[in-house]
Design a protein around this motif. Structure first.
Motif, PDB file in Angstrom:
ATOM      1  N   VAL C 164      13.060 -13.185   5.744  1.00 19.73           N
ATOM      2  CA  VAL C 164      12.459 -12.756   7.005  1.00 19.73           C
ATOM      3  C   VAL C 164      11.792 -13.918   7.725  1.00 19.73           C
ATOM      4  O   VAL C 164      11.876 -14.037   8.941  1.00 19.73           O
ATOM      5  N   SER C 165      11.123 -14.780   6.958  1.00 18.72           N
ATOM      6  CA  SER C 165      10.390 -15.844   7.636  1.00 18.72           C
ATOM      7  C   SER C 165      10.110 -16.998   6.706  1.00 18.72           C
ATOM      8  O   SER C 165      10.446 -16.966   5.517  1.00 18.72           O
ATOM      9  N   GLY C 166       9.479 -18.035   7.270  1.00 18.66           N
ATOM     10  CA  GLY C 166       9.098 -19.197   6.486  1.00 18.66           C
ATOM     11  C   GLY C 166      10.222 -20.202   6.347  1.00 18.66           C
ATOM     12  O   GLY C 166      11.303 -20.046   6.930  1.00 18.66           O
ATOM     13  N   MET C 167       9.926 -21.254   5.572  1.00 12.72           N
ATOM     14  CA  MET C 167      10.899 -22.316   5.391  1.00 12.72           C
ATOM     15  C   MET C 167      11.367 -22.372   3.943  1.00 12.72           C
ATOM     16  O   MET C 167      12.449 -22.818   3.629  1.00 12.72           O
ATOM     17  N   THR C 168      10.498 -21.895   3.056  1.00 11.34           N
ATOM     18  CA  THR C 168      10.866 -21.833   1.634  1.00 11.34           C
ATOM     19  C   THR C 168      10.362 -20.499   1.102  1.00 11.34           C
ATOM     20  O   THR C 168       9.583 -19.821   1.765  1.00 11.34           O
ATOM     21  N   ASN C 169      10.823 -20.153  -0.110  1.00 12.65           N
ATOM     22  CA  ASN C 169      10.313 -18.931  -0.722  1.00 12.65           C
ATOM     23  C   ASN C 169       8.841 -19.141  -1.061  1.00 12.65           C
ATOM     24  O   ASN C 169       8.442 -20.253  -1.401  1.00 12.65           O
ATOM     25  N   PRO C 170       8.046 -18.068  -0.996  1.00 12.31           N
ATOM     26  CA  PRO C 170       6.633 -18.223  -1.335  1.00 12.31           C
ATOM     27  C   PRO C 170       6.504 -18.747  -2.765  1.00 12.31           C
ATOM     28  O   PRO C 170       7.187 -18.257  -3.670  1.00 12.31           O
ATOM     29  N   GLY C 171       5.680 -19.762  -2.939  1.00  8.33           N
ATOM     30  CA  GLY C 171       5.448 -20.307  -4.270  1.00  8.33           C
ATOM     31  C   GLY C 171       6.653 -21.012  -4.863  1.00  8.33           C
ATOM     32  O   GLY C 171       6.748 -21.192  -6.070  1.00  8.33           O
TER      33      GLY C 171
END
Lengths: 326, 304, 320
Positions: C164-171
């Motif tokens: 959905v968003s961001g540049m990398t997976n969280p963590g």
């Protein structure tokens, strides 16, 4: 006589939003080897389209060659494949245009544009082609040809550019050179130089020239044979001397009269009344009829055909010969 | 002679057609442009008269019927406080269209005056004005707009007046492009004979500029302005979407799409944000179609 | 050439001064002053006064402008209210993410727009031309935030094909190729949104430039020479048609850094866009001023690059 190019009943039409324009309508003409033919007429009479049709350079759409034959050295150009026509373009038949300012590609050097043609048609390598294009530039009277070859078109004057165009056209020794108003965009003194050059080249190379112009002065200077066109049709053709001495068609008479002459003192320069007819709305009979001072009843109804009236002189006008029995 | 006369009459008739009539004829022949015009007319009518015809008021709450999906009584459903979405979309159209148009009017007014003065007087005046244009054009449009919008927001302007602020800032930031176009045209017009004639008549500068020069640039002004309206509507919607343009309770297409900040609305109540988005798209596309058609009709040589 | 560039750089100085004045004036228009923004409201009047003194806020406006400009020239762009870090460091830590995304979009639209534009022009009124004309029209008419939202709804939320968003997976702790793949996966949707807009514009531009060129006399000359249609189009016509297009490319180079504010915001891409919006919302004026000053500088540079490339590709332009 040795005929180089015969055009028979050529029809080139343009299909526009407003309707069909019969830019060239049933035009026949011929050029003999080593001859200079002039096609004369006002702008929009179809003379340039005739020339472009020969090399099949009509933009399609909207233009289309709808009929006729263009026989060059015994072959009908209209029946050749695109590749075969390309072989002829710039090689056996080459063409120069009215606007030397815009007819050369601004982003390539003069040399590059000439070499391109040589390498294409003569299968020479780049070094030989370069040598040859320098020679060609010298031949058309361009000084410092070795430097000019690396110049871009914008660095040359109009006259020089037209010389370069001629060099480009002549470099493959064409048997026919089509020149579409080659001097119209130039200064008068330069005009004379370019015409001189063309005459000189013609004598040296025996190239036939098809010269398109609206300027009867140019005709008198260059032509051996003259074809007069009006609204897409040939209205008169004759030997140059015969035509100037003995013009028949009222349109030709009008053209001759509207030309300023030094020796004759006239109150006012004559001009043909009216305007070139609207191509979407041509009159039913003779196209020249609405502007003709000697129009008759028959002119309104019947289109006159081209008829021999002696001395190899042909004219399409009801005033001459009994057209009625047609 | 009958035929001759009718032919001549026809030729004469053709000549009477002014350039604007010719342009209109050319435009009418352009199917895409006409499609754009019809869509635009439809959107304008919908925005102007829609809210009047609608049985709902855009502000009336109906808490018994919140976030209802589209139905016969509410073709586009209702929002989180039960207001009719269709009515709000139509009302938002008024806002978005009028912001676009007024912003462009402001921009055209400034742009053509600056362009005309710059092109007409040349020299120092031209140099200074064009440097100012350079300065404006050196900013990427949106960041500059955001900056101005942020400062404006600090003044705590009442939401009902925000719309005028938005019109003003979009207008005041988008004139430089147009002024360059007008300047270029004035420069070349100035060299033409009729202006030299006006020169010889000793007309006053103001008269020459506003009576003789600017009217000759109308066709490019109209084309640029039309396409600019599309741009202004897009800008307003983006700004309002980001919460920096027209703010609720005044609806605009952009701030209605902003409903998606609620993830639940985004995922499950698409009727609340998709229709206004589509309205922006359709309207902007219609204007672009019309603008392209106008360009072709008014001056085939004009390029974007 | 060097002389020309020097002259152009010198010419930039007055424009830069104008830009700095404009930015400064806009922020002077903001109500309240910087101090009330930095410190929490409970701070004593004394401390506030001290701060005002430090920030030269009591001086006349022209003196304040002078201090600000001097600081900028010294490379001290102030400290972000929000991040409590030097503005330059904040910008530096986000600008590269914008650059990656914009560069990918720039390359993609450049590679696609030229062939499509050329084919559209040479086959004017064909089905191909028609389809891409419509496509381009959609591209320039689609609000990017709405298009982005639709893509997220369909491909990320409903179909779950993309994040959905961001540049990398969280963590995420991925490195090397795995990281690259992860970033690419995140980049796909914003890239589509960003490319649609620029591709549409460039395509239309290439097409109309090409249409203009193929009407020229020298193209007729090239045909009359007997050149193949391919040579006529791809050598004689394209070389001319690309001149204005290349200029546009030159001009859009700085845009690679300025980021795509809205697209980045929609996809929560950690670039300069969301930072700028955040700065707008938190009234982080030093950061805003810094970002805008940088963008203006880059645009000036872009214009210069555009002019130089223009001169390089068009022999008619001589730089003096």
């Amino acid at each position: 006589m040795d005929e180089l190019l015969i055009i028979k009943n050529l029809k080139t039409y343009f299909y526009t939003d407003e309707g069909v324009v019969k830019a060239v309508d049933d035009v026949s003409l011929r050029i003999n080897r080593g001859q200079t033919l002039c096609i004369v007429g006002e702008s929009g009479c179809g003379k340039s389209i005739t020339a472009m049709s020969i090399l099949r350079l009509i933009p399609d759409p909207p233009g289309k060659i709808e009929g006729g034959e263009i026989i060059f050295e015994g072959k009908d150009l209209l029946k050749l494949s695109d590749d075969e026509v390309r072989e002829i373009r710039g090689n056996k038949i080459s063409m120069i245009f009215q606007e030397p300012m815009t007819s050369l590609n601004p982003v390539f050097t003069i040399g590059n544009q000439i070499i391109e043609a040589i390498m294409l048609h003569q299968k020479l390598d780049k070094k030989e082609a370069t040598k040859k294009s320098v020679e060609a530039l010298k031949l058309v009277g361009i000084p410092r040809a070795e430097e000019i070859i690396n110049a871009y078109p914008h660095e040359l004057s109009g006259g020089m550019r037209q010389r370069a165009m001629i060099a480009m056209a002549m470099v493959c020794n064409p048997t026919l050179l089509i020149a579409d108003e080659p001097t119209t965009a130039l200064d008068v003194t330069i005009q004379a130089q370019i015409l001189d050059l063309m005459r000189k080249l013609k004598e040296e190379t025996k190239t036939s020239i098809m010269l398109i112009t609206h300027d009867l002065g140019v005709v008198a200077e260059m032509a051996e044979y003259v074809t007069v066109m009006y609204a897409g049709k040939v209205v008169e053709e004759a030997d140059v001397i015969e035509l100037f001495k003995n013009p028949k068609h009222p349109y030709t008479l009008g053209l001759l009269e509207s030309k300023p002459q030094i020796h004759i003192d006239k109150e006012k320069l004559y001009s043909i009344p009216g305007q070139v007819p609207n191509p979407f709305n041509l009159p039913k009979g003779c196209y020249f009829f609405p502007r003709c001072e000697r129009a008759m009843e028959i002119c309104k109804e019947v289109m006159p055909t081209l008829k021999e009236v002696g001395n190899g002189h042909k004219v399409a006008c009801h005033l001459y010969g009994g057209d009625n029995n047609e | 002679m009958q035929t001759v006369r009718s032919v001549e009459a026809k030729i004469r008739e053709e000549k009477i057609l002014g350039p604007w009539q010719l342009a209109w004829i050319r435009l009418k022949r352009n199917k895409l442009a006409m499609l754009g015009l019809y869509i635009l007319i439809f959107m304008v009518l919908l925005s102007v008269f829609g809210p009047m015809i609608s049985p709902y008021n855009m502000e009336t709450l109906d808490l018994s019927n919140i976030s209802a999906p589209p139905s016969l009584s509410h073709p586009l459903g209702t929002d989180e406080v039960g207001r009719d979405v269709l009515t709000r979309v139509m009302y938002a159209g008024r806002i978005s269209l009028s912001v676009g148009i007024v912003a462009v009017l402001i921009s055209v007014l400034i742009g053509s005056i600056v362009g005309a003065i710059s092109g007409y007087y040349g020299g120092i005046i031209d140099a200074v004005l064009m440097r100012i244009v350079d300065i404006f054009m050196c900013f990427p449009f949106l960041p500059l707009l955001l900056m101005v919008a942020a400062v404006m927001s600090d003044y705590k302007i009442h939401p009902n007046y925000r719309i005028y602020v938005v019109m003003f800032i979009i207008g005041i930031l988008s004139w430089p492009g147009l002024s360059r176009i007008i300047r270029g045209q004035i420069l070349s017009l100035r060299e033409q004979e009729f202006i030299q004639a006006a020169e010889a008549l000793g007309l006053r500068d103001r008269r020459k500029i506003f009576r003789h020069l600017l009217p000759n640039t109308f066709s490019s002004i109209i084309v640029s302005a039309t396409l600019e309206v599309a741009g202004a509507i897009l800008t307003e919607s983006a700004l309002s979407y980001l919460g920096l343009g027209v703010t609720p309770p005044t609806p605009s297409w952009g701030n209605m799409v902003n409903a998606v900040t609620d993830a639940y609305v985004f995922q499950f109540y698409p009727w609340r944000w998709v229709p206004p988005g589509i309205c922006i798209f359709i309207t902007v596309m219609a204007i672009n179609l019309l603008g392209d058609g106008l360009r072709d009709a008014l001056d085939p040589k004009l390029k974007h | 050439m060097r002389q020309y560039i020097t002259r152009r750089l010198l010419e930039m100085i007055p424009v830069l001064i104008g830009i700095s004045i404009l930015i400064f004036v806009i922020f002077q228009l903001a109500p309240g002053d910087a101090v009330s923004a930095i410190v929490d409201p409970k701070t004593s009047a004394e401390t506030k006064a001290k701060l005002r003194e430090q920030l030269h806020l009591n001086e006349p406006i022209l003196v304040q402008y002078k201090y600000w400009v001097m600081d900028i020239l010294k490379g001290q762009w102030g400290e972000s209210f929000y991040y409590k870090q030097p503005v330059s460091r904040v910008i530096n830590s986000f600008i590269w993410n914008s650059f990656y995304l914009s560069l990918a979009s720039f390359l993609l639209s450049a590679i696609l727009s030229i062939p499509i534009g050329v084919l559209s022009a040479t086959k004017q009124y064909s089905k191909f031309d028609y389809i891409f004309t419509i496509f381009a029209l959609i591209g320039i008419s689609m609000p990017s935030f709405f298009f982005g939202l639709l893509l997220i709804k369909w491909f990320a939320v409903d179909l779950k094909l993309f994040p959905v968003s961001g540049m990398t997976n969280p963590g995420s702790t991925a490195t090397g190729f795995a990281l690259f793949k992860e970033v690419m996966h995140h980049m796909a949707l914003p890239l589509i949104v960003l490319t649609l807009g620029s591709l549409a514009g460039l395509m239309r531009y290439t097409r109309s430039s090409m249409l203009e060129v193929i009407r020229q006399d020298y193209i007729r000359t090239a045909r009359a020479k007997g050149l193949r249609e391919k040579v006529v189009i791809y050598k004689h016509a394209l070389r001319n048609a690309l001149i204005p297009v290349v200029t546009i490319f030159g001009m859009s180079l700085p845009g690679l850094f300025s980021g795509a504010i809205i697209t980045e915001q929609i996809f929560n891409w950690p670039g300069i866009g969301p930072i700028e919006l955040q700065a707008v919302n938190t009234r982080d004026y030093p950061l805003l001023m810094g970002i805008n000053m940088l963008l203006a500088l880059l645009t000036l540079l872009g214009n210069l690059i555009a002019d130089v490339t223009y001169a390089l590709v068009d022999p008619r332009i001589r730089l003096k």
